[in-house]
Write a protein that holds these residues in place. Structure first.
Motif, mmCIF file in Angstrom:
data_model
loop_
_atom_site.group_PDB
_atom_site.id
_atom_site.type_symbol
_atom_site.label_atom_id
_atom_site.label_comp_id
_atom_site.label_asym_id
_atom_site.label_seq_id
_atom_site.Cartn_x
_atom_site.Cartn_y
_atom_site.Cartn_z
ATOM 1 N N LEU A 316 5.333 -6.517 7.619
ATOM 2 C CA LEU A 316 6.045 -7.591 8.316
ATOM 3 C C LEU A 316 7.535 -7.261 8.400
ATOM 4 N N ARG A 317 8.080 -6.720 7.334
ATOM 5 C CA ARG A 317 9.499 -6.357 7.339
ATOM 6 C C ARG A 317 9.771 -5.200 8.303
ATOM 7 N N ALA A 318 8.765 -4.345 8.507
ATOM 8 C CA ALA A 318 8.947 -3.221 9.422
ATOM 9 C C ALA A 318 8.910 -3.647 10.877
ATOM 10 N N GLY A 319 8.232 -4.780 11.176
ATOM 11 C CA GLY A 319 8.165 -5.247 12.554
ATOM 12 C C GLY A 319 6.824 -5.755 13.009
ATOM 13 N N ALA A 320 5.782 -5.625 12.168
ATOM 14 C CA ALA A 320 4.465 -6.152 12.523
ATOM 15 C C ALA A 320 4.468 -7.675 12.422
ATOM 16 N N THR A 321 3.480 -8.284 13.050
ATOM 17 C CA THR A 321 3.366 -9.748 13.044
ATOM 18 C C THR A 321 2.303 -10.223 12.066
ATOM 19 N N ALA A 322 1.372 -9.351 11.685
ATOM 20 C CA ALA A 322 0.368 -9.722 10.686
ATOM 21 C C ALA A 322 -0.198 -8.474 10.040
ATOM 22 N N SER A 323 -0.776 -8.664 8.847
ATOM 23 C CA SER A 323 -1.389 -7.572 8.113
ATOM 24 C C SER A 323 -2.474 -8.124 7.203
ATOM 25 N N TYR A 324 -3.132 -7.202 6.502
ATOM 26 C CA TYR A 324 -4.232 -7.563 5.600
ATOM 27 C C TYR A 324 -4.301 -6.536 4.484
ATOM 28 N N GLY A 325 -4.609 -7.001 3.269
ATOM 29 C CA GLY A 325 -4.841 -6.093 2.156
ATOM 30 C C GLY A 325 -5.667 -6.769 1.089
ATOM 31 N N THR A 326 -6.242 -5.976 0.198
ATOM 32 C CA THR A 326 -7.062 -6.525 -0.873
ATOM 33 C C THR A 326 -6.230 -6.743 -2.133
ATOM 34 N N VAL A 327 -6.707 -7.675 -2.977
ATOM 35 C CA VAL A 327 -5.944 -8.094 -4.153
ATOM 36 C C VAL A 327 -6.514 -7.539 -5.448
ATOM 37 N N VAL A 328 -7.621 -6.823 -5.350
ATOM 38 C CA VAL A 328 -8.303 -6.275 -6.519
ATOM 39 C C VAL A 328 -8.952 -4.976 -6.076
ATOM 40 N N GLU A 329 -9.220 -4.057 -6.986
ATOM 41 C CA GLU A 329 -9.865 -2.792 -6.609
ATOM 42 C C GLU A 329 -11.171 -3.070 -5.845
ATOM 43 N N PRO A 330 -11.232 -2.708 -4.559
ATOM 44 C CA PRO A 330 -12.396 -3.050 -3.736
ATOM 45 C C PRO A 330 -13.435 -1.934 -3.621
ATOM 46 N N CYS A 331 -13.037 -0.689 -3.900
ATOM 47 C CA CYS A 331 -13.804 0.515 -3.616
ATOM 48 C C CYS A 331 -13.976 0.695 -2.104
ATOM 49 N N ALA A 332 -14.587 1.822 -1.720
ATOM 50 C CA ALA A 332 -14.555 2.236 -0.310
ATOM 51 C C ALA A 332 -15.630 1.577 0.531
ATOM 52 N N TYR A 333 -15.698 0.287 0.479
ATOM 53 C CA TYR A 333 -16.592 -0.447 1.368
ATOM 54 C C TYR A 333 -15.828 -0.774 2.648
ATOM 55 N N GLU A 334 -16.255 -0.206 3.749
ATOM 56 C CA GLU A 334 -15.612 -0.511 5.026
ATOM 57 C C GLU A 334 -15.624 -2.002 5.320
ATOM 58 N N GLN A 335 -16.681 -2.669 4.861
ATOM 59 C CA GLN A 335 -16.845 -4.087 5.173
ATOM 60 C C GLN A 335 -15.750 -4.960 4.570
ATOM 61 N N LYS A 336 -15.005 -4.434 3.600
ATOM 62 C CA LYS A 336 -13.949 -5.218 2.954
ATOM 63 C C LYS A 336 -12.603 -5.077 3.651
ATOM 64 N N PHE A 337 -12.582 -4.305 4.749
ATOM 65 C CA PHE A 337 -11.335 -4.057 5.458
ATOM 66 C C PHE A 337 -11.521 -4.322 6.954
ATOM 67 N N PRO A 338 -10.422 -4.532 7.674
ATOM 68 C CA PRO A 338 -10.534 -4.818 9.104
ATOM 69 C C PRO A 338 -11.224 -3.688 9.864
ATOM 70 N N ARG A 339 -12.174 -4.070 10.688
ATOM 71 C CA ARG A 339 -12.861 -3.124 11.558
ATOM 72 C C ARG A 339 -12.110 -3.099 12.879
ATOM 73 N N ALA A 340 -11.536 -1.951 13.209
ATOM 74 C CA ALA A 340 -10.656 -1.846 14.376
ATOM 75 C C ALA A 340 -11.341 -2.294 15.655
ATOM 76 N N SER A 341 -12.598 -1.917 15.830
ATOM 77 C CA SER A 341 -13.294 -2.251 17.061
ATOM 78 C C SER A 341 -13.399 -3.756 17.261
ATOM 79 N N VAL A 342 -13.619 -4.484 16.179
ATOM 80 C CA VAL A 342 -13.717 -5.943 16.275
ATOM 81 C C VAL A 342 -12.336 -6.560 16.447
ATOM 82 N N LEU A 343 -11.367 -6.102 15.663
ATOM 83 C CA LEU A 343 -10.008 -6.634 15.742
ATOM 84 C C LEU A 343 -9.442 -6.493 17.144
ATOM 85 N N VAL A 344 -9.518 -5.291 17.703
ATOM 86 C CA VAL A 344 -8.960 -5.051 19.029
ATOM 87 C C VAL A 344 -9.717 -5.840 20.087
ATOM 88 N N ASN A 345 -11.031 -5.821 20.018
ATOM 89 C CA ASN A 345 -11.838 -6.501 21.021
ATOM 90 C C ASN A 345 -11.599 -8.000 21.025
#
Length: 380
Positions: A316-345
């Protein structure tokens, strides 16, 4: 999505190497890297028969919450109310039992029960105007915005385990509370009124910006030399193969470590999605209002300091309007992070930023969404 029979190992916590930028053509394919990652009373929310059904969240659908007794939080809430035309009944004080970084699930449940009894029934989403607490801890830890939306529920958290999905994932619903009994939530992510006003103005300026004649924006989708944090690459490649009016996709592949992990000095950024512990010099880019940016890592949503990694508020300080992150060790599950295809669409179809971001995360329970929720570049 494949669910891992065994959970991936935690994301490694080594900082990536900085190298030269290497951009690849849209046709480059890559194998998916499976390496481990280190309410209430009031009126109903339905439109009357004479009104068209809403296609996205509106100001009247949003409740703006501030911490009782916190003058900065209240001033941010009032600034947002004025900028977005939020109804007075939707601006509510919340008594927080702690201003520490984390609150107990017992305290959270008591706070949310009291709030739900006061929220107008037509409220479909919430905006939080404080930055601490940002997570809820009990038998497991949830991001505060996830807990606000879903209630504190151990189905949605558990650290390095598979967690529950939500019906809101990739949903076409514009009224999530009415249809699904989910109120997506976002934390504004500003620590001061001055920071908040800049972010609010950025969100308002985004509205209908991509519908303007000649509108042009860039989407940078980056695979870094940090293989464990680049598990979204296949989806990045598929996303870049799509066609979105006014949006130019820029695939950047530094898997070999011969280039740079960072996108710098670029213009008209509307998306910047990557996988790394820390992003360097993002402020050197020129950002468009309404931009979404995130870096897949373990503790981006662990406010205020990212637990040694880059916190999402730095976007946000760099210039973005929104972001997302996890608050605890999530491991490499794609499902726990934004899926670009869905976000953009979803964003390009006219969803607000809070809707597009929330709909892009299948397992959002361990995450924190920050930013200006009603930004809507593709609004009709």
């Amino acid at each position: 999505m494949t669910v891992h029979a065994q959970p991936p190992a935690p994301l490694p916590r080594l900082a990536p190497t900085r190298r030269r930028l290497a951009q690849v053509s849209l046709g480059v394919g890559a194998a998916l890297l499976l390496a481990a990652c280190g309410g209430g009373g009031g009126n109903s929310g339905t439109a009357s028969p004479s009104e068209p059904a809403p296609t996205a969240l509106r100001p009247a659908d949003l409740a703006v919450l501030y911490a009782a007794g916190d003058a900065t939080s209240e001033s941010i809430a009032r600034a947002y109310q004025q900028a977005r035309g939020i109804p007075e009944a939707n601006v509510l004080a919340v008594t927080l039992p702690t201003r520490a970084d984390v609150m107990s699930s017992t305290d959270f449940n008591a706070m949310k029960t009291a709030l739900d009894a006061r929220l107008p029934a037509g409220v479909q989403a919430t905006l939080l105007t404080w930055t601490t607490p940002s997570r809820v801890a009990g038998a497991c830890t949830m991001g505060l915005t996830a807990a606000m939306a879903l209630g504190y529920d151990t189905r949605y958290c558990g650290g390095c385990t598979a967690t529950a999905s939500t019906a809101y994932y990739n949903s076409g619903s514009a009224q999530p509370w009415t249809a699904l009994r989910i109120r997506p939530s976002m934390m504004l992510g500003a620590a001061t009124l001055a920071e908040a006003q800049v972010l609010i103005n950025r969100g308002v300026a985004a509205d209908r910006s991509m519908r303007s004649a000649g509108a042009s924006a860039n989407a940078f989708l980056v695979r870094t030399d940090d293989a464990a944090r680049s598990v979204r690459w296949n989806d990045f490649v598929n996303t870049a193969a799509s066609s979105v009016s006014g949006l130019q996709f820029q695939l950047v592949d530094n898997a070999a470590g011969t280039g740079s992990n960072d996108v710098t000095g670029r213009s008209n950024l509307l998306f910047y999605l990557t996988g790394t512990v820390r992003v360097n010099n993002a402020v050197s880019n020129t950002w468009l209002p309404g931009a979404a940016a995130d870096h897949l890592t373990s503790f981006g949503g662990f406010l205020p300091d990212g637990n040694g990694q880059m916190p999402v508020t730095e976007w946000l300080r760099a210039g973005a309007t929104a972001s997302y992150g996890t608050v605890v060790e999530p491991c490499a599950y794609e499902q726990k992070f934004p899926r670009a295809s869905v976000l953009v669409n979803r964003y390009a179809q006219g969803d607000t930023l809070i809707e597009a971001y929330w709909k892009s995360v299948q397992w959002p329970g361990e995450g924190l969404f920050v930013g200006e929720p009603l930004a809507r570049p593709w609004a009709p």
